[in-house]
Design a protein around this motif. Structure first.
Motif, PDB file in Angstrom:
ATOM      1  N   ILE A   1      20.826  -8.227  20.582  1.00 11.74           N
ATOM      2  CA  ILE A   1      21.852  -7.355  21.162  1.00 11.74           C
ATOM      3  C   ILE A   1      21.787  -5.998  20.468  1.00 11.74           C
ATOM      4  N   VAL A   2      21.704  -4.922  21.246  1.00 10.67           N
ATOM      5  CA  VAL A   2      21.825  -3.571  20.693  1.00 10.67           C
ATOM      6  C   VAL A   2      23.067  -2.944  21.308  1.00 10.67           C
ATOM      7  N   ASN A   3      24.016  -2.548  20.450  1.00 11.23           N
ATOM      8  CA  ASN A   3      25.342  -2.213  20.996  1.00 11.23           C
ATOM      9  C   ASN A   3      25.970  -0.926  20.470  1.00 11.23           C
ATOM     10  N   GLN A   4      25.208  -0.092  19.741  1.00 13.49           N
ATOM     11  CA  GLN A   4      25.743   1.198  19.289  1.00 13.49           C
ATOM     12  C   GLN A   4      27.061   1.042  18.511  1.00 13.49           C
ATOM     13  N   LEU A   5      27.154  -0.013  17.743  1.00  7.65           N
ATOM     14  CA  LEU A   5      28.396  -0.311  17.014  1.00  7.65           C
ATOM     15  C   LEU A   5      28.864   0.884  16.190  1.00  7.65           C
TER      16      LEU A   5
ATOM     17  N   GLY B   1      38.400   8.966  16.191  1.00 11.04           N
ATOM     18  CA  GLY B   1      39.023   8.536  17.435  1.00 11.04           C
ATOM     19  C   GLY B   1      38.221   8.838  18.687  1.00 11.04           C
ATOM     20  N   LYS B   2      37.052   9.441  18.541  1.00  9.46           N
ATOM     21  CA  LYS B   2      36.223   9.775  19.704  1.00  9.46           C
ATOM     22  C   LYS B   2      35.121   8.739  19.871  1.00  9.46           C
ATOM     23  N   ASP B   3      35.100   8.087  21.022  1.00 12.87           N
ATOM     24  CA  ASP B   3      34.096   7.060  21.308  1.00 12.87           C
ATOM     25  C   ASP B   3      32.802   7.739  21.747  1.00 12.87           C
ATOM     26  N   LEU B   4      31.748   7.578  20.961  1.00  9.25           N
ATOM     27  CA  LEU B   4      30.464   8.226  21.249  1.00  9.25           C
ATOM     28  C   LEU B   4      29.452   7.281  21.903  1.00  9.25           C
ATOM     29  N   ARG B   5      29.853   6.042  22.172  1.00  7.03           N
ATOM     30  CA  ARG B   5      28.924   5.085  22.782  1.00  7.03           C
ATOM     31  C   ARG B   5      28.561   5.510  24.206  1.00  7.03           C
ATOM     32  N   GLN B   6      27.333   5.217  24.585  1.00  9.47           N
ATOM     33  CA  GLN B   6      26.863   5.527  25.931  1.00  9.47           C
ATOM     34  C   GLN B   6      26.415   4.235  26.612  1.00  9.47           C
ATOM     35  N   LYS B   7      27.114   3.855  27.652  1.00  4.85           N
ATOM     36  CA  LYS B   7      26.736   2.635  28.370  1.00  4.85           C
ATOM     37  C   LYS B   7      25.476   2.898  29.192  1.00  4.85           C
ATOM     38  N   PRO B   8      24.645   1.867  29.340  1.00  2.05           N
ATOM     39  CA  PRO B   8      24.896   0.458  29.032  1.00  2.05           C
ATOM     40  C   PRO B   8      24.483   0.087  27.613  1.00  2.05           C
ATOM     41  N   TYR B   9      25.058  -1.034  27.138  1.00  2.00           N
ATOM     42  CA  TYR B   9      24.556  -1.720  25.956  1.00  2.00           C
ATOM     43  C   TYR B   9      23.474  -2.680  26.441  1.00  2.00           C
ATOM     44  N   GLY B  10      22.652  -3.170  25.510  1.00  2.00           N
ATOM     45  CA  GLY B  10      21.514  -3.945  25.977  1.00  2.00           C
ATOM     46  C   GLY B  10      21.308  -5.270  25.289  1.00  2.00           C
ATOM     47  N   LEU B  11      20.715  -6.187  26.039  1.00  2.00           N
ATOM     48  CA  LEU B  11      20.120  -7.398  25.490  1.00  2.00           C
ATOM     49  C   LEU B  11      18.624  -7.282  25.728  1.00  2.00           C
ATOM     50  N   LEU B  12      17.867  -7.221  24.622  1.00  2.00           N
ATOM     51  CA  LEU B  12      16.427  -7.029  24.690  1.00  2.00           C
ATOM     52  C   LEU B  12      15.721  -8.270  24.160  1.00  2.00           C
TER      53      LEU B  12
ATOM     54  N   LYS C   1      15.506   2.800  20.838  1.00  2.00           N
ATOM     55  CA  LYS C   1      16.459   2.032  21.642  1.00  2.00           C
ATOM     56  C   LYS C   1      17.197   0.983  20.812  1.00  2.00           C
ATOM     57  N   ILE C   2      16.693   0.710  19.599  1.00  2.00           N
ATOM     58  CA  ILE C   2      17.344  -0.301  18.755  1.00  2.00           C
ATOM     59  C   ILE C   2      18.511   0.355  18.024  1.00  2.00           C
ATOM     60  N   LEU C   3      19.497   0.805  18.789  1.00  2.00           N
ATOM     61  CA  LEU C   3      20.673   1.464  18.238  1.00  2.00           C
ATOM     62  C   LEU C   3      21.685   0.400  17.837  1.00  2.00           C
ATOM     63  N   TRP C   4      21.612   0.025  16.592  1.00  2.00           N
ATOM     64  CA  TRP C   4      22.390  -1.019  15.953  1.00  2.00           C
ATOM     65  C   TRP C   4      22.011  -2.397  16.497  1.00  2.00           C
ATOM     66  N   PRO C   5      20.950  -2.994  15.925  1.00  2.00           N
ATOM     67  CA  PRO C   5      20.605  -4.377  16.269  1.00  2.00           C
ATOM     68  C   PRO C   5      21.653  -5.314  15.681  1.00  2.00           C
ATOM     69  N   ASP C   6      22.345  -6.024  16.535  1.00  2.00           N
ATOM     70  CA  ASP C   6      23.451  -6.864  16.076  1.00  2.00           C
ATOM     71  C   ASP C   6      22.973  -8.302  15.878  1.00  2.00           C
TER      72      ASP C   6
END
Length: 361
Positions: free
Chosen positions: A325-329, A338-349, A307-312
């Motif tokens: 914050i983990v935000n799939q940056l 040009g294709k957005d692959l992020r899957q909402k939600p982003y998280g605050l853990l 779940k720690i997909l890009w710890p910001d």
């Protein structure tokens, strides 16, 4: 059945974001939680918010989060970082560079908001030789024990120009660049980032590609304020420098590089934070992990979780939890033709660490 990778570290979900992608988080000494949303292409209705119950509220208000071309110093444009200093102030770092554009002249700023009145108390802007056309203001740390009003240290994480540490005298607003273009503040030219098993690079919608490069980003300060830790975003290396040397302008930038201490490899990190015992916490975005670097240099892994997909950004709250914050940056469209692959939600853990944040005063 074959063995699988071991994941560990118990996280609690603090908040889920179904709108714009967050980057920054900071928890005040009273437990208030603030987040920010830079304008990187998402529909950002307000660039700074407070989490109140189950809702996001623009902070300090919607008017301040609405761009006013006639008064850009008193309105937020694109905020990258927020930092609660533990003594009643929220500091807001406004890049004034939406979509990584050239900063709007005179609009990049560091803003102090009184958490008791929720009113702006001070605004620090920067001269053209401090915030360059290539500058991207990224993160900030403070020490109020030096000088009359303290100092701020800001990373310039430019992807097109020199990286640097920007030093700000909070008494008079005088600011200057340090380690400008130094190896320690620059992207590692030999670093090839790999996230989710794939090479991360700029992949534009027109099919063109270029290396992913970003300069000094993560920053943390020792509990006594005497040592500043920092790292480029595209690097696995940790550096430190005495803050006294950073503030001493009689030391030339050429000679200042000899004051930089190499602290070894810690993994590729975005944000960093320090606890009251001097431990540095850093993300490892290549390995879905959070590292803890002890003052003696020993490194431990606090958590390793898919779940720690890009710890910001990190923050340590008065409840002795580490917030992240983990935000799939890395899944943004700019890295995938040009294709957005992020899957909402982003998280605050958050995860229990049983330590308080490093004091700044």
């Amino acid at each position: 059945m074959l063995a699988t990778e071991d994941y560990f570290g118990h996280f609690e979900t603090v908040y889920l974001f179904y709108g714009a992608m967050p980057t920054g988080v900071s928890v005040s000494e009273t437990g208030r939680i603030f987040v920010c949303f830079p304008k990187w292409g998402d529909d950002v209705r307000f660039t700074v918010a407070e989490i109140v119950g189950r809702r996001l509220q623009p902070y300090p208000d919607l008017a301040t989060n609405t761009i006013n071309p006639l008064n850009s110093t008193m309105s937020f444009i694109s905020v990258q970082s927020v930092f609660a200093d533990g003594r009643g102030t929220l500091w807001v770092l406004d890049t004034a560079a939406p979509n990584f554009s050239q900063p709007i002249q005179g609009a990049a700023k560091l803003v102090a908001i009184d958490l008791k009145t929720n009113a702006i108390r001070n605004v620090y802007t920067f001269a053209e030789d401090v915030v360059l056309p290539t500058t991207y203001l990224n993160d900030v740390r403070f020490d109020f024990r030096v000088g009359k009003s303290g100092y701020a240290y800001i990373t310039d994480s430019s992807s097109k120009g020199p990286g640097a540490i920007i030093v700000v005298n909070l008494e008079n607003g005088n600011a200057f660049r340090r380690l400008n273009g130094a190896n320690s503040t620059s992207p590692d030219p030999y670093f090839l980032p790999k996230v989710e098993g794939k090479i991360l690079m700029n992949r534009n919608a027109d099919g063109s590609t270029s290396p992913f490069r970003s300069a000094s980003d993560g920053i943390a300060i020792s509990p006594d304020g005497k040592l500043l830790f920092f790292c480029p975003l595209t690097s696995r290396h940790l550096y430190a420098i005495p803050t006294e040397a950073l503030r001493d302008r009689t030391i030339t930038d050429f000679n200042l590089q000899y004051h930089v201490q190499y602290r070894g490899e810690k993994g590729a990190s975005d944000g960093m934070i320090t606890d009251a015992q001097g431990n540095v916490y850093a993300g490892d975005y290549e390995n879905d992990s959070i590292r803890k670097i002890l003052p003696n240099g020993i490194m431990e892994t606090v958590a390793h979780d898919p779940k720690i997909l890009w710890p910001d950004t990190f923050s340590i709250g008065p409840d002795r939890h580490l917030f992240v914050i983990v935000n799939q940056l890395h899944r943004q469209a700019r890295y995938h033709y040009g294709k957005d692959l992020r899957q909402k939600p982003y998280g605050l853990l958050r995860i229990k660490i049983d330590e308080l944040p490093a004091p700044s005063f």
